[in-house]
Design a protein around this motif. Sequence first.
Motif, PDB file in Angstrom:
ATOM      1  N   LYS A  92       0.929  -1.231  -0.073  1.00 48.91           N
ATOM      2  CA  LYS A  92       0.030   0.028   0.055  1.00 48.91           C
ATOM      3  C   LYS A  92       0.809   1.150  -0.071  1.00 48.91           C
ATOM      4  N   ARG A  93       2.299   1.188   0.041  1.00 48.25           N
ATOM      5  CA  ARG A  93       3.068   2.213   0.205  1.00 48.25           C
ATOM      6  C   ARG A  93       2.909   2.951   1.461  1.00 48.25           C
ATOM      7  N   LEU A  94       2.595   2.357   2.642  1.00 53.68           N
ATOM      8  CA  LEU A  94       2.406   2.975   3.667  1.00 53.68           C
ATOM      9  C   LEU A  94       3.800   3.011   4.508  1.00 53.68           C
ATOM     10  N   ASP A  95       4.102   3.907   5.336  1.00 55.86           N
ATOM     11  CA  ASP A  95       5.505   4.074   6.174  1.00 55.86           C
ATOM     12  C   ASP A  95       5.235   2.903   7.243  1.00 55.86           C
ATOM     13  N   GLU A  96       5.813   1.969   6.940  1.00 54.09           N
ATOM     14  CA  GLU A  96       5.693   0.564   7.858  1.00 54.09           C
ATOM     15  C   GLU A  96       6.577   0.888   9.235  1.00 54.09           C
ATOM     16  N   ARG A  97       7.924   1.734   8.808  1.00 60.74           N
ATOM     17  CA  ARG A  97       8.650   1.704   9.913  1.00 60.74           C
ATOM     18  C   ARG A  97       7.953   2.668  10.999  1.00 60.74           C
ATOM     19  N   ALA A  98       7.407   3.793  10.539  1.00 59.13           N
ATOM     20  CA  ALA A  98       6.793   4.632  11.367  1.00 59.13           C
ATOM     21  C   ALA A  98       5.725   4.197  12.335  1.00 59.13           C
ATOM     22  N   PHE A  99       4.944   2.989  11.546  1.00 60.43           N
ATOM     23  CA  PHE A  99       3.817   2.594  12.264  1.00 60.43           C
ATOM     24  C   PHE A  99       4.380   1.679  13.165  1.00 60.43           C
ATOM     25  N   LEU A 100       5.504   1.028  12.906  1.00 58.02           N
ATOM     26  CA  LEU A 100       5.844  -0.353  14.183  1.00 58.02           C
ATOM     27  C   LEU A 100       6.551   0.753  15.163  1.00 58.02           C
ATOM     28  N   LEU A 101       7.049   1.819  14.927  1.00 59.23           N
ATOM     29  CA  LEU A 101       7.715   2.621  16.049  1.00 59.23           C
ATOM     30  C   LEU A 101       6.595   3.193  16.901  1.00 59.23           C
ATOM     31  N   ARG A 102       5.735   3.750  16.139  1.00 59.83           N
ATOM     32  CA  ARG A 102       4.559   4.199  16.858  1.00 59.83           C
ATOM     33  C   ARG A 102       3.919   3.054  17.675  1.00 59.83           C
ATOM     34  N   HIS A 103       3.592   2.115  17.050  1.00 64.35           N
ATOM     35  CA  HIS A 103       3.165   0.962  17.737  1.00 64.35           C
ATOM     36  C   HIS A 103       3.617   0.337  19.180  1.00 64.35           C
ATOM     37  N   ALA A 104       5.030   0.514  19.129  1.00 64.81           N
ATOM     38  CA  ALA A 104       5.799   0.058  20.239  1.00 64.81           C
ATOM     39  C   ALA A 104       5.777   1.192  21.221  1.00 64.81           C
ATOM     40  N   GLN A 105       5.796   2.515  20.995  1.00 62.72           N
ATOM     41  CA  GLN A 105       5.534   3.413  21.880  1.00 62.72           C
ATOM     42  C   GLN A 105       4.109   3.532  22.647  1.00 62.72           C
ATOM     43  N   ILE A 106       3.215   3.375  21.743  1.00 63.70           N
ATOM     44  CA  ILE A 106       1.933   3.378  22.249  1.00 63.70           C
ATOM     45  C   ILE A 106       1.490   2.052  23.349  1.00 63.70           C
ATOM     46  N   ARG A 107       2.361   1.006  22.697  1.00 65.98           N
ATOM     47  CA  ARG A 107       1.992  -0.264  23.568  1.00 65.98           C
ATOM     48  C   ARG A 107       2.646  -0.171  24.946  1.00 65.98           C
ATOM     49  N   THR A 108       3.842   0.373  24.943  1.00 67.46           N
ATOM     50  CA  THR A 108       4.792   0.581  26.110  1.00 67.46           C
ATOM     51  C   THR A 108       4.261   1.632  26.890  1.00 67.46           C
ATOM     52  N   GLY A 109       3.384   2.656  26.344  1.00 65.02           N
ATOM     53  CA  GLY A 109       2.959   3.633  27.349  1.00 65.02           C
ATOM     54  C   GLY A 109       1.460   3.130  27.936  1.00 65.02           C
ATOM     55  N   LEU A 110       0.805   2.621  27.143  1.00 62.76           N
ATOM     56  CA  LEU A 110      -0.489   2.069  27.608  1.00 62.76           C
ATOM     57  C   LEU A 110      -0.229   0.776  28.552  1.00 62.76           C
ATOM     58  N   ARG A 111       0.791   0.212  28.534  1.00 61.52           N
ATOM     59  CA  ARG A 111       1.058  -0.749  29.686  1.00 61.52           C
ATOM     60  C   ARG A 111       1.409  -0.229  31.050  1.00 61.52           C
ATOM     61  N   ALA A 112       1.817   0.894  30.993  1.00 63.05           N
ATOM     62  CA  ALA A 112       2.134   1.626  32.410  1.00 63.05           C
ATOM     63  C   ALA A 112       0.847   2.449  32.782  1.00 63.05           C
ATOM     64  N   VAL A 113      -0.092   2.791  32.028  1.00 60.48           N
ATOM     65  CA  VAL A 113      -1.211   3.428  32.506  1.00 60.48           C
ATOM     66  C   VAL A 113      -2.489   2.513  32.623  1.00 60.48           C
ATOM     67  N   VAL A 114      -2.751   1.752  31.631  1.00 66.27           N
ATOM     68  CA  VAL A 114      -3.881   0.805  31.605  1.00 66.27           C
ATOM     69  C   VAL A 114      -3.557  -0.599  32.061  1.00 66.27           C
ATOM     70  N   PRO A 115      -4.417  -1.170  33.227  1.00 68.82           N
ATOM     71  CA  PRO A 115      -4.042  -2.357  33.635  1.00 68.82           C
ATOM     72  C   PRO A 115      -4.370  -3.609  32.806  1.00 68.82           C
ATOM     73  N   GLU A 116      -3.680  -4.545  32.630  1.00 73.22           N
ATOM     74  CA  GLU A 116      -3.636  -5.690  31.869  1.00 73.22           C
ATOM     75  C   GLU A 116      -4.933  -6.432  32.541  1.00 73.22           C
ATOM     76  N   ALA A 117      -5.843  -7.027  31.577  1.00 72.38           N
ATOM     77  CA  ALA A 117      -6.762  -7.903  31.863  1.00 72.38           C
ATOM     78  C   ALA A 117      -6.139  -9.230  32.521  1.00 72.38           C
ATOM     79  N   GLY A 118      -6.799  -9.698  33.439  1.00 70.11           N
ATOM     80  CA  GLY A 118      -6.376 -10.953  33.916  1.00 70.11           C
ATOM     81  C   GLY A 118      -7.470 -11.871  33.807  1.00 70.11           C
ATOM     82  N   PRO A 119      -7.046 -13.241  34.144  1.00 68.12           N
ATOM     83  CA  PRO A 119      -7.945 -14.215  34.125  1.00 68.12           C
ATOM     84  C   PRO A 119      -9.157 -14.092  34.791  1.00 68.12           C
ATOM     85  N   GLY A 120     -10.376 -14.350  34.358  1.00 67.65           N
ATOM     86  CA  GLY A 120     -11.601 -14.113  34.828  1.00 67.65           C
ATOM     87  C   GLY A 120     -11.959 -12.711  34.982  1.00 67.65           C
ATOM     88  N   ARG A 121     -11.568 -11.585  34.204  1.00 68.60           N
ATOM     89  CA  ARG A 121     -11.995 -10.381  34.348  1.00 68.60           C
ATOM     90  C   ARG A 121     -12.773 -10.139  33.276  1.00 68.60           C
TER      91      ARG A 121
END
Length: 121
Positions: A92-121
Amino acid sequence: MANATRRLRATRRRRRRLAQVEHDLEAGQWDALRAAWGGCAYCGARDVPLQRDCVLPISRGGRYTLDNVVPACGACNASKCNAEVTGWMRRKRLDERAFLLRHAQIRTGLRAVVPEAGPGR
């Protein structure tokens, strides 16, 4: 008639795949993902309805989790289908590198802020 049968089989296969794994993306996590991305994770479209798209498709072993889901517009989600994300972005000629970097940054940031779902939740 053949299209209806094919569609029915595909729907059954998808349901089986979904039932085989545990999906733990909660509504609050989805809201946080949409807010963090601010639009479609792939093309950046804003003010369009966003769908949950698995970076690693369910058909390839992915799950609906905080680490694997990104918001996508309907056009990108349908176009990507079950393709591998970087190969699809190259086609699609989209910037994959920019997507992957942003995806990693957002995942890291959200893990610190949003609690992970646990079993039975």
